[in-house]
Design a protein around this motif. Structure first.
Motif, PDB file in Angstrom:
ATOM      1  N   LEU A 116       0.491  -1.194   0.267  1.00 44.54           N
ATOM      2  CA  LEU A 116       0.091  -0.011   0.054  1.00 44.54           C
ATOM      3  C   LEU A 116       0.767   1.221  -0.441  1.00 44.54           C
ATOM      4  O   LEU A 116      -0.011   2.013  -0.794  1.00 44.54           O
ATOM      5  CB  LEU A 116      -0.887  -0.023   0.886  1.00 44.54           C
ATOM      6  N   VAL A 117       2.338   1.225   0.717  1.00 44.23           N
ATOM      7  CA  VAL A 117       2.876   2.350   0.679  1.00 44.23           C
ATOM      8  C   VAL A 117       3.288   2.784  -0.956  1.00 44.23           C
ATOM      9  O   VAL A 117       3.543   3.845  -1.132  1.00 44.23           O
ATOM     10  CB  VAL A 117       3.808   2.177   1.702  1.00 44.23           C
ATOM     11  N   GLY A 118       3.875   1.875  -1.626  1.00 38.00           N
ATOM     12  CA  GLY A 118       4.207   1.300  -2.464  1.00 38.00           C
ATOM     13  C   GLY A 118       3.009   2.110  -3.400  1.00 38.00           C
ATOM     14  O   GLY A 118       3.855   3.066  -4.547  1.00 38.00           O
ATOM     15  N   LEU A 119       2.118   1.544  -3.268  1.00 39.45           N
ATOM     16  CA  LEU A 119       1.092   2.270  -4.150  1.00 39.45           C
ATOM     17  C   LEU A 119       1.117   4.094  -4.055  1.00 39.45           C
ATOM     18  O   LEU A 119       0.732   4.133  -5.127  1.00 39.45           O
ATOM     19  CB  LEU A 119      -0.103   0.991  -3.942  1.00 39.45           C
ATOM     20  N   VAL A 121       3.722   5.634  -3.279  1.00 39.68           N
ATOM     21  CA  VAL A 121       4.239   6.655  -3.665  1.00 39.68           C
ATOM     22  C   VAL A 121       4.355   6.136  -5.152  1.00 39.68           C
ATOM     23  O   VAL A 121       4.450   7.369  -5.971  1.00 39.68           O
ATOM     24  CB  VAL A 121       5.836   5.315  -3.232  1.00 39.68           C
ATOM     25  N   LEU A 122       3.383   6.068  -6.086  1.00 41.92           N
ATOM     26  CA  LEU A 122       3.273   5.875  -7.229  1.00 41.92           C
ATOM     27  C   LEU A 122       2.577   6.311  -7.996  1.00 41.92           C
ATOM     28  O   LEU A 122       2.135   5.988  -8.618  1.00 41.92           O
ATOM     29  CB  LEU A 122       3.532   3.892  -7.411  1.00 41.92           C
ATOM     30  N   LYS A 123       2.025   6.911  -7.070  1.00 43.71           N
ATOM     31  CA  LYS A 123       0.221   7.873  -6.688  1.00 43.71           C
ATOM     32  C   LYS A 123      -0.847   7.098  -7.757  1.00 43.71           C
ATOM     33  O   LYS A 123      -1.364   7.274  -8.698  1.00 43.71           O
ATOM     34  CB  LYS A 123       0.601   8.927  -7.884  1.00 43.71           C
ATOM     35  N   ALA A 124      -0.991   5.779  -7.282  1.00 45.69           N
ATOM     36  CA  ALA A 124      -2.193   5.132  -7.832  1.00 45.69           C
ATOM     37  C   ALA A 124      -3.555   5.099  -6.951  1.00 45.69           C
ATOM     38  O   ALA A 124      -4.496   4.412  -7.802  1.00 45.69           O
ATOM     39  CB  ALA A 124      -1.573   3.667  -7.944  1.00 45.69           C
ATOM     40  N   GLY A 125      -3.810   6.082  -6.240  1.00 50.83           N
ATOM     41  CA  GLY A 125      -4.646   5.956  -5.795  1.00 50.83           C
ATOM     42  C   GLY A 125      -5.465   6.515  -6.568  1.00 50.83           C
ATOM     43  O   GLY A 125      -7.004   6.011  -6.002  1.00 50.83           O
ATOM     44  N   ARG A 126      -6.016   7.078  -7.685  1.00 47.08           N
ATOM     45  CA  ARG A 126      -6.865   7.987  -8.518  1.00 47.08           C
ATOM     46  C   ARG A 126      -7.292   6.462  -9.560  1.00 47.08           C
ATOM     47  O   ARG A 126      -8.529   6.383  -9.398  1.00 47.08           O
ATOM     48  CB  ARG A 126      -5.703   8.600  -9.511  1.00 47.08           C
ATOM     49  N   TYR A 127      -6.584   5.486  -9.599  1.00 44.47           N
ATOM     50  CA  TYR A 127      -6.761   4.904 -10.805  1.00 44.47           C
ATOM     51  C   TYR A 127      -8.075   4.596  -9.572  1.00 44.47           C
ATOM     52  O   TYR A 127      -9.089   3.408  -9.938  1.00 44.47           O
ATOM     53  CB  TYR A 127      -6.037   3.784 -10.945  1.00 44.47           C
ATOM     54  N   MET A 128      -8.838   4.364  -8.254  1.00 48.05           N
ATOM     55  CA  MET A 128      -9.293   3.478  -8.114  1.00 48.05           C
ATOM     56  C   MET A 128     -10.730   4.147  -7.989  1.00 48.05           C
ATOM     57  O   MET A 128     -11.754   2.992  -7.974  1.00 48.05           O
ATOM     58  CB  MET A 128      -9.338   3.341  -6.443  1.00 48.05           C
ATOM     59  N   GLN A 129     -10.770   5.382  -8.305  1.00 47.86           N
ATOM     60  CA  GLN A 129     -12.105   5.695  -8.658  1.00 47.86           C
ATOM     61  C   GLN A 129     -13.329   5.893  -9.585  1.00 47.86           C
ATOM     62  O   GLN A 129     -14.327   5.836  -9.732  1.00 47.86           O
ATOM     63  CB  GLN A 129     -12.021   7.317  -9.082  1.00 47.86           C
ATOM     64  N   PHE A 130     -12.213   4.429 -10.375  1.00 45.11           N
ATOM     65  CA  PHE A 130     -12.732   4.251 -11.809  1.00 45.11           C
ATOM     66  C   PHE A 130     -13.319   2.960 -11.642  1.00 45.11           C
ATOM     67  O   PHE A 130     -14.189   2.341 -12.832  1.00 45.11           O
ATOM     68  CB  PHE A 130     -11.508   4.356 -12.938  1.00 45.11           C
ATOM     69  N   GLY A 293      -1.602   6.045   4.633  1.00 43.66           N
ATOM     70  CA  GLY A 293      -1.780   5.894   6.125  1.00 43.66           C
ATOM     71  C   GLY A 293      -2.230   4.257   6.153  1.00 43.66           C
ATOM     72  O   GLY A 293      -2.021   3.504   7.353  1.00 43.66           O
ATOM     73  N   GLN A 294      -3.065   3.631   5.551  1.00 45.01           N
ATOM     74  CA  GLN A 294      -3.114   2.857   5.904  1.00 45.01           C
ATOM     75  C   GLN A 294      -2.491   1.764   5.178  1.00 45.01           C
ATOM     76  O   GLN A 294      -2.585   0.262   5.806  1.00 45.01           O
ATOM     77  CB  GLN A 294      -4.540   1.963   4.301  1.00 45.01           C
ATOM     78  N   GLY A 295      -1.533   1.955   4.138  1.00 47.19           N
ATOM     79  CA  GLY A 295      -0.010   1.179   4.583  1.00 47.19           C
ATOM     80  C   GLY A 295       0.247   0.812   5.616  1.00 47.19           C
ATOM     81  O   GLY A 295       1.249   0.006   5.821  1.00 47.19           O
ATOM     82  N   LEU A 296       0.429   2.370   6.584  1.00 48.26           N
ATOM     83  CA  LEU A 296       1.511   2.354   7.594  1.00 48.26           C
ATOM     84  C   LEU A 296       1.272   1.487   9.026  1.00 48.26           C
ATOM     85  O   LEU A 296       1.717   0.922   9.532  1.00 48.26           O
ATOM     86  CB  LEU A 296       1.743   4.013   8.526  1.00 48.26           C
ATOM     87  N   ALA A 297      -0.829   1.734   8.660  1.00 49.41           N
ATOM     88  CA  ALA A 297      -1.326   1.085   9.823  1.00 49.41           C
ATOM     89  C   ALA A 297      -1.317  -0.928   9.532  1.00 49.41           C
ATOM     90  O   ALA A 297      -1.295  -1.332  10.280  1.00 49.41           O
ATOM     91  CB  ALA A 297      -2.693   1.534   9.435  1.00 49.41           C
ATOM     92  N   ASN A 298      -1.253  -0.986   8.475  1.00 48.27           N
ATOM     93  CA  ASN A 298      -1.075  -3.034   7.996  1.00 48.27           C
ATOM     94  C   ASN A 298       0.406  -2.956   8.834  1.00 48.27           C
ATOM     95  O   ASN A 298      -0.030  -4.098   8.542  1.00 48.27           O
ATOM     96  CB  ASN A 298      -1.437  -2.701   6.740  1.00 48.27           C
ATOM     97  N   ILE A 299       1.164  -1.838   8.507  1.00 50.05           N
ATOM     98  CA  ILE A 299       2.315  -2.755   9.211  1.00 50.05           C
ATOM     99  C   ILE A 299       2.237  -2.984  10.425  1.00 50.05           C
ATOM    100  O   ILE A 299       3.599  -3.277  10.790  1.00 50.05           O
ATOM    101  CB  ILE A 299       3.471  -1.444   8.563  1.00 50.05           C
TER     102      ILE A 299
END
Length: 572
Positions: A116-119, A121-130, A293-299
């Motif tokens: 999740l942290v990697g996603l 950093v790669l700015k992948a969050g915006r693709y989930m809206q599709f 934030g979710q990545g850090l939480a799951n770590i």
């Protein structure tokens, strides 16, 4: 190499909390503290129940709610999101526990957090809206069914049978109950579920889940009912953080489950954050920061024995409805649960497992939005097919496969619709006319081509950012085809514009669009807050009529003339 590392570090720095986040927490602390207390009361039985359902025990659910809830609140991209163990994640974790054991689940959580942290950093969050709306609805319906079926053994008071398929486990539990019925457990589970469902209709603001659980615990203890087995002993506090569960040799075999957990965490968290945005005015989450934030939480959560976490839609909705305005509310929720872990573990340990099963049964029922399902089913045949396939795949396969199947089918049907569409004729350029309207604080949007899930969200962002406008006209005559996601995004845009005091008019709705727009409530909203016209000239006359009635047309024309005179005179 060095420049690449520098870019990654700069990207991570951009995802960290800013000074503005702390400033927002100080604006209305009393309201946020009260909201956090309310959410904690709602979250306690859910955290316990999801911990038990996951197979790691109630203490794992509490640890997740405390640790992941605090970390995600501090580092996430939403001011209103509340994170912790959820039913959707439990559905994924049960087979992982059965195959790899508790240590495998903890390892999967850390691996998913890193992904999740990697996603982020790669700015992948915006693709989930599709993700199309029928996929989300089918996914939610399937999850609700799985969560409800998972509670059957505890609700019947029988030991959980072996197996990793929920339908098989449910059938075996029913067979065991027929051989040795336990009516005490059934009565407790049904009573808790009924109190929650009836109470939510009677007094929606009262947290009836905790009321029902306390009442059930008191009755079982006072009457000495042995058929309602309690949770059992809980540790008084969180364990010391440790990585002793980590087995580097098992990372390869755990990669596929970790990908599934990361995908689900990203999807559910961003969906929950979007729901929170839609319930408020002026709030907009950062999808990449939310993944971070979710990545850090799951770590962090597995270090304390917690299960993987996501943003929780139900708890986030409670947070918004009780007036939360900043991250302080979610942090307060985690702090209160931590106090309960340290101070009230002996009392919590007496809660009957059947009571928690009743809480989750009611939660599963409340997850099913009958109105939304009906709207999807009525919108188009394609939307109904996507919803059904996604729900069936969620129940029969797993959540990640279900989303993939839904996306593939949605994409194929969208391409088919585009291939079969008829392109409307172009009736001339309206640019000059549109500029003239803009001077009167009226803006006309002409939507060309298909309004599908892939393009709908970009349209929403562009349209809701209009400034200094009193009336928006949506020209629909050149929309060639539309799915339920496009109609829902259109409804969301109209609703947000209405909240800002902007009237929305619509013109040229084609016969093929009316059913989709009507099924999701767009036409009802327009009839209440705006109007529908057959042609664009009629809509323009309607817009000017509205401005005349409200006394704004003269002001708009005067400001337009002043602007023209200023341009002619030039700087003095």
């Amino acid at each position: 190499m060095t420049s690449g590392i520098s870019r990654v570090l700069a990207r991570i720095a951009a995802l960290l909390p800013a000074r503005g986040d702390l400033a927002e927490m100080g604006r209305s602390p009393r309201r946020d503290l009260l909201a956090g207390l309310t959410v904690a009361i709602v979250a306690l039985p859910l955290a316990l129940g999801f911990g038990v359902s996951s197979g790691l025990g109630a203490e794992a659910g509490l640890a997740t709610a405390v640790v992941a809830g605090a970390v995600a609140a501090l580092f996430g991209g939403s001011n209103l999101q509340v994170s912790g163990p959820t039913g959707a994640m439990t559905v994924v974790l049960v087979p992982i526990v059965g195959r790899y054991g508790p240590t495998g689940v903890l390892t999967v959580g850390v691996m998913a957090g890193v992904m999740l942290v990697g996603l982020a950093v790669l700015k992948a969050g915006r693709y989930m809206q599709f993700v199309p709306a029928p996929v989300v609805e089918g996914f939610t319906l399937g999850i609700a069914c799985v969560i409800g079926l998972q509670q059957i053994p505890a609700a019947l008071g029988v030991p959980k049978p072996a197996g990793d398929r929920v339908l098989v486990v449910t059938w075996r539990a029913l067979e065991e109950f027929v051989r040795r019925p336990n009516w005490t457990a059934v009565a407790v589970a049904v009573a808790v579920a009924v109190v929650m469902l009836a109470g939510a209709r009677w007094r929606p603001t009262v947290p009836f889940s905790i009321v029902a659980v306390i009442a059930a615990t008191v009755v079982v203890q006072a009457a000495g009912l042995s058929g309602a087995k309690p949770i059992g002993e809980l540790p008084s506090g969180l364990p010391a953080p440790s990585l002793s569960f980590l087995d580097l040799g098992s990372l390869g075999s755990l990669l596929a489950p970790a990908v599934a957990v990361a995908a689900l965490a990203a999807l559910e968290s961003l969906l929950s954050a979007s729901v929170a945005d839609g319930m408020t005015v002026g709030q907009q989450h950062d999808p990449d920061r939310e993944l971070f934030g979710q990545g850090l939480a799951n770590i962090a959560a597995p270090l304390f024995g917690g299960v993987p976490a996501t943003g929780a839609i139900a708890r986030t909705a409670v947070n918004v409805r009780t007036g939360a305005g900043s991250r302080l509310a979610a942090l307060t929720h985690a702090a209160i649960l931590a106090v309960i872990v340290f101070a009230a573990a002996p009392l919590v340990s007496k809660i009957p497992l059947a009571a928690l099963a009743g809480v989750l049964l009611a939660t599963a029922i409340r997850m099913v939005e009958v109105g939304s399902l009906r709207a999807m089913a009525k919108a188009t045949r394609s939307d109904a097919l996507i919803l059904f396939l996604t729900a069936a795949a969620t129940l029969a396969l797993d959540l990640v496969y279900a989303v993939i199947i839904g996306l593939v089918v949605a994409g194929a049907l969208a391409l088919r619709a585009v291939a079969l569409q008829r392109v409307p004729l172009d009736h001339g350029d309206h640019t000059a006319e549109e500029h003239a309207l803009l001077a009167e604080h009226i803006i006309a949007y002409r939507i060309d081509g298909p309004l599908f899930f892939a393009a709908a969200h970009r349209f929403l962002l562009e349209m809701t950012e209009v400034a200094d406008v009193r009336v928006v006209i949506l020209r629909m005559s050149r929309v060639s085809t539309m799915d339920a996601t496009g109609a829902l995004v259109l409804k969301d845009a109209v609703h947000k514009l209405n909240r800002r005091g902007i009237v929305v008019l619509i013109s040229g709705i084609r016969p093929g669009q009316r059913q989709v727009l009507d099924s999701v409530g767009v036409l009802d909203l327009l009839q209440r807050e705006g109007a529908e016209y057959a042609t664009t000239p009629e809509a323009i006359r309607g817009a000017r009529g509205h401005l005349e009635r409200t006394g704004l047309l003269h002001t708009a024309r005067q400001s337009a003339r002043n602007g023209t005179e200023t341009r002619k005179e030039g700087p003095r």
